[in-house]
Design a protein around this motif. Structure first.
Motif, short mmCIF file in Angstrom:
data_model
loop_
_atom_site.label_atom_id
_atom_site.label_comp_id
_atom_site.label_asym_id
_atom_site.label_seq_id
_atom_site.Cartn_x
_atom_site.Cartn_y
_atom_site.Cartn_z
N THR A 1 0.85 -1.19 0.00
CA THR A 1 0.00 0.00 0.00
C THR A 1 0.88 1.24 0.00
O THR A 1 1.76 1.40 0.86
CB THR A 1 -0.93 0.02 1.23
OG1 THR A 1 -1.72 -1.17 1.24
CG2 THR A 1 -1.85 1.23 1.19
N LEU A 2 0.68 2.12 -0.97
CA LEU A 2 1.45 3.36 -1.08
C LEU A 2 0.90 4.41 -0.13
O LEU A 2 -0.17 4.24 0.46
CB LEU A 2 1.42 3.88 -2.52
CG LEU A 2 1.93 2.90 -3.60
CD1 LEU A 2 1.82 3.55 -4.98
CD2 LEU A 2 3.36 2.49 -3.31
N GLY A 3 1.63 5.52 -0.01
CA GLY A 3 1.21 6.59 0.89
C GLY A 3 -0.13 7.19 0.52
O GLY A 3 -0.84 7.74 1.37
N CYS A 4 -0.52 7.08 -0.76
CA CYS A 4 -1.81 7.60 -1.22
C CYS A 4 -2.96 6.65 -0.91
O CYS A 4 -4.10 6.91 -1.29
CB CYS A 4 -1.75 7.89 -2.72
SG CYS A 4 -1.28 6.45 -3.71
N PRO B 1 8.99 7.06 -10.37
CA PRO B 1 7.84 6.16 -10.22
C PRO B 1 6.63 6.89 -9.64
O PRO B 1 6.77 7.73 -8.75
CB PRO B 1 8.36 5.09 -9.25
CG PRO B 1 9.84 5.15 -9.37
CD PRO B 1 10.17 6.58 -9.63
N ARG B 2 5.45 6.55 -10.14
CA ARG B 2 4.21 7.18 -9.67
C ARG B 2 3.17 6.11 -9.39
O ARG B 2 3.27 4.98 -9.89
CB ARG B 2 3.69 8.17 -10.71
CG ARG B 2 4.62 9.34 -10.97
CD ARG B 2 4.01 10.32 -11.97
NE ARG B 2 4.92 11.42 -12.25
CZ ARG B 2 5.03 12.51 -11.49
NH1 ARG B 2 4.25 12.63 -10.42
NH2 ARG B 2 5.86 13.47 -11.79
N CYS B 3 2.16 6.48 -8.62
CA CYS B 3 1.06 5.57 -8.36
C CYS B 3 0.29 5.35 -9.66
O CYS B 3 -0.07 6.32 -10.34
CB CYS B 3 0.14 6.16 -7.29
SG CYS B 3 -1.41 5.24 -7.09
N LYS C 1 -1.43 8.78 -9.91
CA LYS C 1 -0.22 9.38 -10.50
C LYS C 1 0.59 10.19 -9.50
O LYS C 1 1.45 10.99 -9.89
CB LYS C 1 -0.57 10.26 -11.72
CG LYS C 1 -1.44 9.58 -12.77
CD LYS C 1 -0.81 8.29 -13.27
CE LYS C 1 -1.70 7.60 -14.29
NZ LYS C 1 -1.15 6.29 -14.73
N GLY C 2 0.31 10.00 -8.22
CA GLY C 2 1.11 10.67 -7.20
C GLY C 2 2.47 10.02 -7.05
O GLY C 2 2.67 8.85 -7.33
N THR C 3 3.46 10.82 -6.58
CA THR C 3 4.81 10.31 -6.37
C THR C 3 4.94 9.77 -4.94
O THR C 3 4.70 10.52 -3.99
CB THR C 3 5.86 11.42 -6.59
OG1 THR C 3 5.69 11.96 -7.90
CG2 THR C 3 7.27 10.87 -6.43
N PRO C 4 5.28 8.50 -4.77
CA PRO C 4 5.40 7.94 -3.41
C PRO C 4 6.52 8.63 -2.63
O PRO C 4 7.54 9.03 -3.19
CB PRO C 4 5.75 6.47 -3.66
CG PRO C 4 5.35 6.20 -5.06
CD PRO C 4 5.53 7.50 -5.80
N HIS C 5 6.28 8.79 -1.31
CA HIS C 5 7.30 9.40 -0.45
C HIS C 5 8.50 8.48 -0.28
O HIS C 5 9.62 8.93 -0.11
CB HIS C 5 6.70 9.75 0.92
CG HIS C 5 5.60 10.77 0.85
ND1 HIS C 5 5.82 12.07 0.43
CD2 HIS C 5 4.27 10.69 1.12
CE1 HIS C 5 4.68 12.75 0.46
NE2 HIS C 5 3.72 11.93 0.87
N GLN C 6 8.29 7.18 -0.33
CA GLN C 6 9.39 6.22 -0.24
C GLN C 6 9.13 5.08 -1.20
O GLN C 6 7.99 4.69 -1.45
CB GLN C 6 9.55 5.69 1.19
CG GLN C 6 8.32 4.96 1.73
CD GLN C 6 8.55 4.47 3.15
OE1 GLN C 6 9.38 4.99 3.87
NE2 GLN C 6 7.84 3.42 3.51
#
Length: 422
Positions: free
Chosen positions: A22-25, A45-47, A51-56
């Motif tokens: 699970t990504l930060g979004c 890399p994006r979700c 299309k958000g950029t993961p923090h890690q």
């Protein structure tokens, strides 16, 4: 389809999650699906959904979601319709137990028979989940190899570009302009062509390996998606992960008789230890100087008080017993720069850097690898200011290490050295 099952399915493969992350979004995906999506997509890399950029980018399994997916597999009709359940022809009961000895699917009555009574049994669901986890472990290993091979392939490609660009030019310039050693150039060219061919073959083999590893990874991923009853009957073969070894190109040291005697006519300072005419600075952690690869090292920096604006000069430095050093010329502005960035203009250095118990030779600026054997004793530095040439020689075997060619020395240059000691 059942809307309630959407919370347990990956939007990339539209199947039950395997190894969910699970990504930060808050969007979740199968780890293998996300890894392949990022591998083939644009950087950064994006979700895949928002299309958000993961923090890690370090991905960890979502254990809670993984547990919920496991339970959903047991109760939902998504993977295996009830009509597909196998029935025991002898007893008319559902086959839902797996014999780990005979590898058969049994009903409750069969597993209590004299033939199977002493064997270890487990439910089909748990057996399939064990298989999935085993496959995922293999997939993680394969993915690590994919990334390792990708790094090696990029390095091999960079070696080829460097080789095509300047693999013999500095030899030609030096031999012809200063020593007239035309007869050696044919041997150098022949050796260079052989190394170049080795690099091309290595690149080809790594490219094939990359495609094979990705194919293996995709096939293992598809196995994980199989319904439980099919999965436990699959027999996976051992995965061969032998990797192509990168080529370590290295030009031979070609001795030039009389070279050192010829260079000595331009000598301006004696062989180090100690530059009597150089200003010195001991750089330690939390002090001025250079960027540090490790806090264990102390760096001794020295540069000449005298600057050169024309003519030819030659000097030597002894690097015996030192694995981290830099030798050459620099302009005044660089010595006054607290950062001393190697990609700065007006920096002409030969460097030896130790990393992972291996010493490699580079030139700066720009920072470029030099495929020659590391000198273990005295290194000679020859500057021809008017011709725009700076050459480094291995004094011990009277051979050329490398050269800067067609340089535009627009400002006065000072001799420079830096050595690191633990």
């Amino acid at each position: 389809s059942n809307p309630g099952l959407l919370q347990f399915t990956c939007s990339l493969c539209v199947k039950y999650f395997i190894d969910p992350v699970t990504l930060g979004c808050r969007h979740s995906f199968c780890m293998p699906c996300l890894c392949l999506y990022w591998e083939e997509g644009q950087q950064p890399p994006r979700c895949p959904v928002c299309k958000g950029t993961p923090h890690q980018l370090s991905l960890k399994t979502n254990i809670i979601l993984k547990t919920r997916v496991f339970l959903a597999r047991r109760t939902g009709p998504y993977d295996v319709p009830r009509s597909a359940e196998k029935m025991c022809e002898l007893h008319g009961k559902t086959k839902n137990l797996f014999c780990k000895v005979t590898k058969e699917v049994l009903c409750l009555v069969c597993h209590m028979s004299a033939e199977h009574g002493a064997h270890t049994h487990c439910s089909v669901e748990w057996t399939a989940e064990e298989y999935r986890q085993s496959l995922l472990m293999i997939m993680r290993s394969v993915w690590e190899k994919i990334q390792e091979n990708k790094r090696n392939l990029n390095r091999e490609t960079n070696k080829i570009r460097t080789w095509e660009k300047n693999h013999t030019e500095y030899w030609k310039m030096f031999y012809l302009a200063y020593y007239g050693e035309k007869h050696r150039l044919e041997k150098i060219e022949e050796e260079s062509r052989e190394i170049f061919q080795q690099l091309k073959e290595s690149q080809y083999n790594m490219d094939l390996k990359q495609k094979l590893l990705k194919q293996i990874y995709e096939e293992l991923k598809e196995l994980c998606y199989k319904p439980d009853m099919e999965l436990i009957q699959v027999r996976t073969e051992s995965v061969q992960l032998h990797m192509p070894r990168p080529v370590v190109p290295q030009l031979s040291a070609w001795p030039i008789p009389g070279l050192i005697d010829w260079l000595n006519q331009f000598q301006v300072t004696h062989c180090v230890p100690v530059f009597e005419d150089l200003r010195c600075l001991l750089a330690v952690p939390d002090g001025p100087g250079v960027n540090y690869s490790s806090p264990r090292y102390k760096y001794f920096l020295a540069w000449g008080a005298e600057s050169f604006t024309s003519g030819r000069c030659y000097w030597e430095v002894d690097v015996a017993g030192c694995c981290n050093w830099a030798i050459g010329f620099c302009n005044d502005s660089w010595t006054r720069d607290s950062d001393m960035v190697l990609d700065s203009e007006g920096v002409f250095l030969l460097l030896c850097i130790r990393e992972n118990n291996q010493c490699s030779v580079f030139t700066a600026s720009p920072l470029s690898p030099q495929y020659v054997k590391r000198p273990l004793g005295r290194v000679g530095v020859f500057l021809d200011f008017d011709s725009g040439v700076l050459s480094f020689v291995n004094v011990a075997n009277s051979s050329l290490i490398c050269s800067f060619l067609s340089c535009s020395f627009s400002s006065p240059l000072k001799p420079f050295m830096c050595s690191g000691h633990s």
